[in-house]
Write an enzyme that holds these catalytic residues in place. Structure first.
Site: not given
Ligand code: ATP
Length: 870
Positions: A280-281, A283, A285, A327, A616, A620, A710, A714
């Site tokens: 879990v940690a 990955i 995610e 332009d 504009d 265009d 984590n 994270d």
């Protein structure tokens, strides 16, 4: 629906209780808006915060955690089970907040780019949000507008409308304002009606709104429109892919750790929990959410700098822009034109110094009649700046008001300006039966259509020698960076029904030239300099004369000694292959039509460039779509151009494009920093557990420790990286190459090295702590793992030394670190520590923790020093 096309204007006025001259009153409009609702196509319902929260649990890693928590619960590990659940919920909350924030800012963005409509209310022309239009409103439209509601035309001047979105017919339809007798005819044949969502390609008109919102033809066919909430950028897609690989790797490593642990006869349940927590940690995610938030934050910063991003992927592409095709008028220049020179009757008049004579009156009067501009009661010029300059000159130089001469010589017909012909004409009543056609426009184009010249009140033939002389006078004025407009006329006896440029704008009598100055924008020169340092090529594209354009481009630093300036005509003669080679040297494209812009973009793209192109007008739009970054003008731009663009400039300013590129580069750099950070942290955790398992050591971290680390690292610090200010040299590096890896620029070596360092210092702290007891050892390892990751957040802020970029330059990071450190310390020193299997430790142990935690940062400072990145 009523057959409005069969009704005449009087009937419609009665039916809809309105007036085609004065429109509705504001009060009527408010009432109707309240009664019938907004003029919008309904969107599908948005997700609620609750459903966003529930969605967080769909992630399979979260499900594994919940299962792990249930297993722990049944095995009597109630505390662990509850902590895991708390972590899961906190994580989901964090995810919801992040996604909600990202979505909100995208929505705000959508609101910003909502179209406006020009309506007549209380007898006055005003701009309102298209969504507030009601039935009976009188709306003005012109080329480039997207029609905001269904309506019956009461005025159509050369009006052509592209109705392909509704009827599939790609040729624009000529619209009329007369009654159509046929009763049962398809949409496409109701020539006096206009429909929401179709676009005006030419001319102008006025209509009375007959249907709004879901009652419009568009509303009927479109149904509920999808909410575009899930547009993903190429980087996001790439990272999702990467996350999958990393996720699989994390799972494999976790499985290996589990297997080795079981073989070593460690308790299977403990090993299972460790493996699950590690997976879990490890990955990443949180990565997609952090990227979305960082992009959304960047988008908001850009709004403050006058750039509205319409399509999220543009933020990313912006950072790699290598060519800006801009332009000239209004973007590189101020679009504040002032007439400074006249040429008539072999006389050059400098309006500031020389006397203005009667013959000059003739030039200015005719020119002013042939404009749509006027000066309002407050003395403000309204209309196209080129035309405002002429009307202002009439006022200032000879004290005449345009409205007065227009009363004397009323306009009865016109052939509107378009940037292909580069001219426009109006027809006025002179005497009862005499009419005058006045044409004004680009001198080279006008001269081609002139047969005579007015000299000393006599009409003389205009031969080639004289034409060449006039051309060189035009060029002389161009060299002074003046925009030059030629004025010509002819008297006619009758007005043909179909006004056609080729038939009407010929055999003209040349009157003279008007030269006006449009000073460069002060900030443009500096921005051009920045571009050059940043490896971005600025290119000027203009409808103006080559000499005028070159003079301004040289002043701005766009055109340098070895560069070329070419015209649209030159372009027509060059093959695509030759253009591909030559384009790198061309800095100015003059007298180009919008169609040329497409070729320019494509030629650059063939060279691998990432092209930003401004525009504009209606024509265009294709080039804006083709460009990697289509940039539309917010003030002068048409709805069609804005719709086609990726970015809209609210100040029409070149400097804003450069500022947006800088922001784009910063955002990309910050996303890279977040990836760098998360991956090193995750790697650190894997290293700790992997080495400990292989060496047969006791587990340095409990599953809940891993989950906690984590959660802490994270979240806030990773998000804070999104707020990193741009590094000083961000605009001194070459643009990122198309398709460049996210790991380019040193990450490929830094991530493994720094991950290992974090893992090692954690293990060392653990081994030192083991001399006392396992709880102390775990407390020390846990603290070092968290704190060294927090120090890592400082390290990834730059390739340069932390002292060089300044410790306090990102206050969000400081805040994130203080919160994270406080939480960690509270966890260790308060009684909560027992829940986590920790214990209070002495000052000496804290010293070791601090020393170990900053070691990776210090090592990297030394590496940075030797890599001369100071
Ligand atoms: P840029 O492309 O740099 O923005 P631009 O938009 O001014 O330039 P156009 O509007 O296509 O380019 O104008 C091209 C030429 O047409 C000008 O150089 C001028 O000679 C002529 N022109 C511009 N505006 C008018 C006008 N209102 N009436 C007549 N001629 C015009």
């Amino acid at each position: 629906m009523k057959r409005y096309w069969n009704m005449d204007v009087e009937e419609i006025k009665k039916e809809l209780e309105t007036d085609d001259k004065n429109g509705l009153t504001q009060e009527q409009a408010n009432e109707r808006l309240f009664k019938y609702g907004k003029n919008v196509l309904k969107e599908k319902k948005k997700k609620s915060i609750f459903s966003l929260f529930i969605e967080q649990f769909k992630d399979y890693m979260v499900l594994i955690l919940i299962i792990a928590s249930i297993i722990s619960f049944f095995l009597g590990e109630t505390i662990d089970a509850s902590i895991i659940l708390v972590v899961v919920i906190l994580n989901a909350l964090l995810g919801t907040i992040q996604e909600n924030k990202a979505e909100k800012s995208l929505e705000a963005l959508k609101k910003l780019s909502q179209p406006l409509a020009k309506v007549v209310r209380d007898g006055k022309v005003m701009e309102v949000e298209a969504s507030s239009l009601v039935i009976g409103d009188v709306v003005l439209i012109e080329a480039g507008n997207i029609i905001p509601a269904d309506g019956r035309l009461v005025e159509a001047k050369n009006l052509k409308v592209d109705e392909s979105v509704l009827t599939g017919e790609s040729v624009p339809v000529d619209k009329v304002d007369t009654v159509i007798e046929n009763e049962n005819i398809p949409l496409g044949d109701r020539l006096n009606l206009v429909y929401m969502g179709t676009t005006v390609t030419y001319g102008r008109g006025k209509f009375i709104v007959i249907a709004t919102g879901m009652d419009t033809e568009m509303g009927k066919v479109a149904g509920l429109i999808e909410n575009e909430r899930n547009v993903k950028t190429p980087l996001q897609l790439k990272l999702e892919e990467l996350s999958k690989y990393l996720g699989t790797a994390a799972l494999v490593i976790s499985a290996i750790i589990f297997a080795i642990g079981v073989l070593q006869k460690r308790p299977a349940f403990d090993m299972f929990m460790t493996a699950v927590s590690l997976a879990v940690a490890a990955i990443p995610e949180g990565l997609p959410a952090i990227i979305t938030v960082t992009l959304a934050l960047g988008v908001q910063k850009m709004i403050k700098k006058n750039a509205i991003i319409r399509k999220l992927p543009a933020v990313e592409t912006l950072g790699s822009t290598s060519v800006i095709c801009s332009d000239k008028t209004g973007t590189l220049t101020q679009n504040k034109m002032t007439v400074v020179k006249l040429y008539i009757n072999d006389r050059k008049v400098n309006v500031k110094e020389d006397e203005v004579k009667q013959e000059d009156y003739f030039l200015l009067k005719n020119a002013a009649l042939c404009t749509d501009a006027f000066i309002d009661e407050e003395g403000k010029g309204i209309g196209d700046p080129t035309e405002v300059a002429i009307v202002a000159a009439l006022n200032d130089l000879i004290g005449l008001k345009k409205a007065d001469i227009e009363k004397e010589f009323p306009r009865i017909a016109e052939i509107t300006f378009d940037s292909d012909r580069k001219m426009m004409s109006t027809i006025h009543v002179m005497d009862k039966e005499d009419f005058r056609l006045i044409t004004k426009g680009a001198p080279d184009n006008i001269l081609k259509r002139c047969k005579y010249i007015l000299k000393d009140n006599k009409i003389l033939p205009l031969d080639e020698i004289e034409k060449n002389r006039l051309s060189s006078i035009n060029e002389e004025m161009g060299k002074e960076a003046l925009r030059v407009i030629a004025v010509a006329y002819k008297d006619i006896k009758e007005i043909p029904k179909n006004l056609n440029s080729d038939e009407m704008e010929k055999d003209l009598i040349f009157i003279g030239l008007i030269g006006m100055i449009d000073p460069p924008r002060l900030e443009a020169k500096h921005s051009v300099e920045i571009c050059k340092k940043a490896g971005i090529k600025p290119v000027m594209i203009t409808g103006d004369h080559k000499i005028t354009a070159s003079a301004i481009a040289r002043e701005l630093g766009i055109l340098e000694d070895n560069d070329e300036a070419v015209t649209g005509e030159d372009l027509d003669r060059i093959s695509d292959e030759e253009l591909k080679e030559r384009i790198k040297r061309i800095s100015v494209f003059a007298r180009v039509s919008p169609e040329h812009k497409m070729r320019i973009v494509k030629a650059w793209q063939k060279n691998g460039a990432v092209v930003a192109m401004t525009g504009d007008g209606v024509n265009d739009a294709p080039a804006l779509k083709q460009a990697d970054i289509g940039v539309a003008m917010g003030i002068t731009g048409t709805d069609v151009a804005k719709e086609a663009a990726d970015m809209v400039l609210t100040d029409d300013n070149f400097a804003t494009i450069v500022a947006a590129i800088k922001e784009g580069r910063t955002i990309f750099a910050n996303i890279k920093k977040a990836i760098h950070y998360l991956l090193t942290c995750n790697l650190g955790e894997i290293v700790v557990l992997f080495i400990a398992t292989i060496l047969g050591m006791p587990m340095p971290l409990k599953p809940i420790h891993i989950l906690w680390v984590n959660l802490i690292t994270d979240s806030l610090p990773a998000l804070a990286l999104g707020f990193e200010p741009p590094e000083n040299d961000i605009m001194e590096k070459k643009p990122r190459q198309k398709g460049e890896s996210i790991f380019a620029g040193g990450l490929a070596y830094r991530i493994p090295l720094e991950g290992m360092l974090i893992g090692l210092v954690t293990l060392i702290a653990f081994v030192i702590g083991l001399k006392q007891n396992i709880e102390t050892a775990r407390t020390m390892a846990f603290a070092v793992l968290t704190l060294s990751q927090l120090a890592q957040a400082l390290n990834v802020r730059s390739d340069k030394s932390l002292f060089k970029i300044g410790l306090f330059t990102n206050k969000y990071m400081i805040f994130a670190l203080i919160v994270a450190i406080l939480l960690q310390v509270i966890l260790i020193v308060t009684p909560i520590n027992t829940i986590f299997g920790l214990r209070n430790i002495n000052v000496y142990d804290w010293d070791i923790i601090i020393a170990m935690s900053v070691t990776p940062l210090l090592v990297m400072e030394v590496v940075k020093f030797f890599k001369k990145q100071y």
